[in-house]
Design a protein around this motif. Structure first.
Motif, PDB file in Angstrom:
ATOM      1  N   TRP A   1      21.285 -10.157  27.724  1.00 16.70           N
ATOM      2  CA  TRP A   1      19.919  -9.662  27.495  1.00 16.70           C
ATOM      3  C   TRP A   1      18.872 -10.643  28.006  1.00 16.70           C
ATOM      4  N   LEU A   2      19.061 -11.924  27.685  1.00 19.24           N
ATOM      5  CA  LEU A   2      17.991 -12.890  27.912  1.00 19.24           C
ATOM      6  C   LEU A   2      18.103 -13.666  29.215  1.00 19.24           C
ATOM      7  N   GLU A   3      19.292 -13.793  29.752  1.00 12.71           N
ATOM      8  CA  GLU A   3      19.492 -14.689  30.882  1.00 12.71           C
ATOM      9  C   GLU A   3      20.079 -13.939  32.079  1.00 12.71           C
ATOM     10  N   ASP A   4      19.995 -14.572  33.244  1.00  8.34           N
ATOM     11  CA  ASP A   4      20.562 -14.012  34.465  1.00  8.34           C
ATOM     12  C   ASP A   4      21.890 -14.674  34.818  1.00  8.34           C
ATOM     13  N   THR A   5      22.531 -15.258  33.823  1.00  6.88           N
ATOM     14  CA  THR A   5      23.817 -15.912  34.040  1.00  6.88           C
ATOM     15  C   THR A   5      24.830 -14.922  34.608  1.00  6.88           C
ATOM     16  N   PRO A   6      25.537 -15.282  35.662  1.00  6.96           N
ATOM     17  CA  PRO A   6      26.547 -14.374  36.218  1.00  6.96           C
ATOM     18  C   PRO A   6      27.607 -14.014  35.173  1.00  6.96           C
ATOM     19  N   VAL A   7      28.121 -12.805  35.286  1.00  5.50           N
ATOM     20  CA  VAL A   7      29.126 -12.335  34.328  1.00  5.50           C
ATOM     21  C   VAL A   7      30.348 -13.249  34.347  1.00  5.50           C
ATOM     22  N   SER A   8      30.716 -13.739  35.521  1.00  6.91           N
ATOM     23  CA  SER A   8      31.881 -14.635  35.614  1.00  6.91           C
ATOM     24  C   SER A   8      31.660 -15.914  34.814  1.00  6.91           C
ATOM     25  N   ALA A   9      30.416 -16.433  34.818  1.00  5.87           N
ATOM     26  CA  ALA A   9      30.107 -17.652  34.078  1.00  5.87           C
ATOM     27  C   ALA A   9      30.125 -17.393  32.571  1.00  5.87           C
ATOM     28  N   ILE A  10      29.634 -16.222  32.163  1.00  3.84           N
ATOM     29  CA  ILE A  10      29.675 -15.856  30.742  1.00  3.84           C
ATOM     30  C   ILE A  10      31.125 -15.759  30.284  1.00  3.84           C
ATOM     31  N   ALA A  11      31.945 -15.125  31.105  1.00  2.39           N
ATOM     32  CA  ALA A  11      33.363 -14.983  30.765  1.00  2.39           C
ATOM     33  C   ALA A  11      34.009 -16.353  30.549  1.00  2.39           C
ATOM     34  N   SER A  12      33.741 -17.280  31.463  1.00  2.00           N
ATOM     35  CA  SER A  12      34.321 -18.617  31.365  1.00  2.00           C
ATOM     36  C   SER A  12      33.814 -19.357  30.133  1.00  2.00           C
ATOM     37  N   SER A  13      32.504 -19.219  29.841  1.00  2.00           N
ATOM     38  CA  SER A  13      31.904 -19.936  28.709  1.00  2.00           C
ATOM     39  C   SER A  13      32.442 -19.449  27.371  1.00  2.00           C
ATOM     40  N   LEU A  14      33.013 -18.246  27.359  1.00  7.56           N
ATOM     41  CA  LEU A  14      33.528 -17.685  26.113  1.00  7.56           C
ATOM     42  C   LEU A  14      35.056 -17.696  26.054  1.00  7.56           C
ATOM     43  N   GLY A  15      35.678 -18.390  27.013  1.00  8.44           N
ATOM     44  CA  GLY A  15      37.116 -18.603  26.920  1.00  8.44           C
ATOM     45  C   GLY A  15      37.984 -17.553  27.577  1.00  8.44           C
ATOM     46  N   TYR A  16      37.401 -16.659  28.355  1.00  6.99           N
ATOM     47  CA  TYR A  16      38.208 -15.636  29.019  1.00  6.99           C
ATOM     48  C   TYR A  16      38.733 -16.177  30.354  1.00  6.99           C
ATOM     49  N   SER A  17      39.965 -15.840  30.679  1.00  6.52           N
ATOM     50  CA  SER A  17      40.627 -16.374  31.867  1.00  6.52           C
ATOM     51  C   SER A  17      40.090 -15.792  33.158  1.00  6.52           C
ATOM     52  N   SER A  18      39.471 -14.612  33.073  1.00  2.00           N
ATOM     53  CA  SER A  18      38.934 -13.979  34.273  1.00  2.00           C
ATOM     54  C   SER A  18      37.763 -13.082  33.905  1.00  2.00           C
ATOM     55  N   GLU A  19      36.956 -12.753  34.908  1.00  2.06           N
ATOM     56  CA  GLU A  19      35.834 -11.855  34.681  1.00  2.06           C
ATOM     57  C   GLU A  19      36.322 -10.472  34.261  1.00  2.06           C
ATOM     58  N   SER A  20      37.423 -10.025  34.850  1.00 12.60           N
ATOM     59  CA  SER A  20      37.930  -8.689  34.510  1.00 12.60           C
ATOM     60  C   SER A  20      38.420  -8.626  33.065  1.00 12.60           C
ATOM     61  N   ALA A  21      39.067  -9.704  32.584  1.00 17.81           N
ATOM     62  CA  ALA A  21      39.526  -9.725  31.188  1.00 17.81           C
ATOM     63  C   ALA A  21      38.336  -9.658  30.235  1.00 17.81           C
ATOM     64  N   PHE A  22      37.293 -10.411  30.571  1.00 20.06           N
ATOM     65  CA  PHE A  22      36.088 -10.368  29.741  1.00 20.06           C
ATOM     66  C   PHE A  22      35.433  -8.993  29.805  1.00 20.06           C
ATOM     67  N   SER A  23      35.305  -8.433  31.000  1.00 19.67           N
ATOM     68  CA  SER A  23      34.641  -7.136  31.156  1.00 19.67           C
ATOM     69  C   SER A  23      35.370  -6.052  30.377  1.00 19.67           C
TER      70      SER A  23
END
Length: 322
Positions: free
Chosen positions: A279-301
């Motif tokens: 909502w608040l930031e333009d952080t790439p989805v891949s970076a959000i995934a990594s910051s929350l412990g997900y091994s890949s962007e697809s796993a997080f998505s």
């Protein structure tokens, strides 16, 4: 509505306190602050406000009658009440006085204080409503009991009373920065509201959720780990060890207090952080995934879509458009 403060980096000191991090997600701001002066015999009936409400008695004694609460509550000078906002209530000089509808009286005046009643010692009450964003309502209104009463003798009530009074002063002031001050005083008021709850929660509390867990000495250490470092792959064994309990006992206790199993809660907390960042930031989805412990962007998505019904990028577009 002003956006909440942006999230501090994962692992920062602020994230070690679950209450601090959660408050940043609520978007709390003061939507209304009105006062009441009354004397003689009087009673006002209020509809359920639908928002987190706070009442402070500045002078005199009043009675609070709330839907679903068996007995009237006597409030003395300096007492603070907090209610989750889903029930009708009445303020009165005496519970036996037939109430009149408060809304027409409030709508008929723009004055900060509503005056009612006859002669006698005057009672002064101020009330406020704290608006929350969607995440804030989900996080707070579902875990707070219908009514919390804090006596004037408590530190939390004294601080909340001062904050309410100061918020009222700032909201009526035309001094430079008054609106900014009122907004941030309301955030401090919310902290005191939750501290009042935390000092009164006990084993008989029927509410479940993260807020009750903070008051549970056995569960709180594990909750701090999950909130403080959500990217780490916490195992049930590690969390149970932090709570000095066996895995079975910890799981049962956590579910009893919070309402869901530990790892289910951890996944939900990660999704809340992701929603906030999208909502608040333009952080790439891949970076959000990594910051929350997900091994890949697809796993997080995939996890995000299971939780919210939308893919991360679609969610970002939707919340920003609204």
């Amino acid at each position: 509505m002003a956006a909440p403060l942006s999230a501090p980096p994962l692992g920062s000191p602020a994230l070690r306190d679950p209450l601090t991090r959660t408050l940043e997600l609520t978007g709390a701001h003061c939507a209304l602050s009105r006062g009441l002066t009354a004397a003689g015999d009087w009673a006002l009936a209020f509809p359920a406000p639908g928002r987190l409400g706070v009442q402070v008695v500045l002078q005199g004694v009043i009675w609070l009658v709330m839907q679903g609460i068996d007995h009237p509550v006597r409030l003395e000078e300096g007492d603070v009440t907090v209610f989750s906002g889903d029930r009708r209530y009445t303020l009165a000089s005496d519970p036996a006085v037939p109430p009149i509808d408060a809304l027409p009286l409030l709508q008929a005046t723009t004055e900060t204080f509503l005056h009612i009643g006859g002669e006698g010692r005057e009672t002064v009450v101020i009330g406020g409503h704290i608006d929350l964003n969607t995440a804030g309502k989900d996080l707070l209104l579902t875990v707070l009991p219908p009514l919390i009463h804090a006596s004037a003798t408590t530190t939390e009530a004294a601080t909340a009373c001062w904050l309410m009074n100061q918020t009222l002063r700032e909201s009526r002031s035309d001094a430079p920065g008054a609106a900014f001050a009122a907004q941030h005083l309301a955030q401090l008021l919310l902290v005191q509201v939750l501290r009042i709850f935390l000092t009164r929660v006990n084993a008989e509390t029927h509410q479940t959720g993260w807020l009750r867990a903070l008051a549970d000495d056995r569960i709180a250490p594990a909750l701090r780990l999950m909130h403080g470092s959500p990217a780490l792959p916490w195992s049930l064994a590690q969390l149970a060890r932090a709570a000095a309990m066996s895995r079975t006992s910890f799981t049962l206790r956590f579910k009893e207090v919070v309402g869901v199993p530990p790892l289910t809660y951890l996944r939900a907390w990660r999704m809340r952080l992701a929603q906030h960042t999208l909502w608040l930031e333009d952080t790439p989805v891949s970076a959000i995934a990594s910051s929350l412990g997900y091994s890949s962007e697809s796993a997080f998505s995939n996890a995000f879509k299971r939780s919210t019904g939308m893919a991360p990028r679609r969610y970002r577009e939707a919340v920003r458009a609204s």
